[in-house]
Design an enzyme around this catalytic site. Sequence first.
Site, PDB file in Angstrom:
ATOM      1  N   GLU A  17       0.844  -1.208   0.000  1.00 42.84           N
ATOM      2  CA  GLU A  17       0.000   0.000   0.000  1.00 42.84           C
ATOM      3  C   GLU A  17       0.873   1.249   0.000  1.00 42.84           C
ATOM      4  O   GLU A  17       1.877   1.309   0.705  1.00 42.84           O
ATOM      5  CB  GLU A  17      -0.882  -0.006   1.249  1.00 42.84           C
ATOM      6  CG  GLU A  17      -1.807   1.195   1.320  1.00 42.84           C
ATOM      7  CD  GLU A  17      -2.918   0.969   2.311  1.00 42.84           C
ATOM      8  OE1 GLU A  17      -3.699   0.012   2.129  1.00 42.84           O
ATOM      9  OE2 GLU A  17      -2.999   1.738   3.265  1.00 42.84           O
ATOM     10  N   LYS A 167     -22.187  -4.869   4.418  1.00 44.46           N
ATOM     11  CA  LYS A 167     -21.246  -4.372   3.406  1.00 44.46           C
ATOM     12  C   LYS A 167     -21.035  -5.443   2.322  1.00 44.46           C
ATOM     13  O   LYS A 167     -21.026  -5.140   1.140  1.00 44.46           O
ATOM     14  CB  LYS A 167     -19.933  -4.045   4.139  1.00 44.46           C
ATOM     15  CG  LYS A 167     -19.052  -3.105   3.460  1.00 44.46           C
ATOM     16  CD  LYS A 167     -18.341  -2.142   4.388  1.00 44.46           C
ATOM     17  CE  LYS A 167     -17.206  -2.664   5.199  1.00 44.46           C
ATOM     18  NZ  LYS A 167     -16.435  -1.569   5.826  1.00 44.46           N
TER      19      LYS A 167
END
Length: 290
Positions: A17, A167
């Site tokens: 990331e 979700k």
Amino acid sequence: MKLRELLNSRKITLSFEVFPPKLNASFDNVYNAAMGVANLNPSYMSVTCGAGGTTGGNTLKIAKDIQDKYKVTTIAHLTCVGATRESIKGELDDMRAAGIENILALRGDKPKDYEGEPFKDYHYASQLIADIREYIGDDICIGGACYPEGHVDAVNKALDIDHLKMKVDAGCEFLTTQMFFDNNIFYNFLYRVKDKGITVPVIPGIMPITRATQVANAVSMSGSNMPERFRNLVDRFGDDPEAMQQAGIAYATDQIIDLIANGVNHIHVYSMNKPEVARALQNNLSKIVI
Ligand code: FAD
């Protein structure tokens, strides 16, 4: 490439990331560091975004450049705090035009100094995910965030997992965890998530702590528990930057090896624009990950 295929395979992946420069920060250093991580050719990468537009188009620029220049598949993060449905559609159009096929859809937090109503058309990431699905259909792979130690706003962990199920039901295809430093917390979370009927891949997020000063930040940002074993390393090597870096990388490698030994295939590293840390981890696992 949409990541759903890779994440549902039994290949072992290591992803990194990076974060984009803030709008008022100098662009080049952060950009070059992010590209240094891409140059390692990891399994895939993700690029964070500042909630409430604090990084503007920089997320997209970096994600596009990683894909175009280094041919590394990239996930662009997208937050919905402060956003309207129209502004989200605009961001999605830009992402698609840039060739982004994977999104980590997040609520985000109200930025410091943010003026105005933080929650306009969206209160939760699940609403953003449902809208992305409605707008684009299946031609995009959507992920979301999850919290093995519970989200800081959550009333309790059971309710947090109920919300996680919402979700996933809205169209989230994979979940990436908040950083954790004790793998038992992750294994316990996996058990509870599966018990709730959540079957999408859950990707553990590993943060190599390579400086003593990172400890307090990591704990306050994530609410993660820092095991005594790691605290002892910081006590011992915190004043020696090279030793601390080596100890932090060894600790993260140890966490990753334990995860792989327990059947986990996909590991995400919060590499924080540090190519040297990402490279060291990659070298430690070079014959294990694709
Ligand atoms: P949600 O999934 O919406 O959850 C937020 C809270 O609301 C939780 O407590 C949940 O239990 C609760 N909730 C959810 N649905 C409901 C409901 N229907 N009713 C009541 N309560 C509900 N932040 C950034 O700004 N930029 C980034 O790039 C970024 N990347 C991240 C990547 C990862 C892997 C992780 C773990 C976090 C990241 N964050 C990022 C931080 C994230 O934006 C914050 O943690 C934020 O507070 C929550 O976002 P979320 O998408 O998890 O929110």
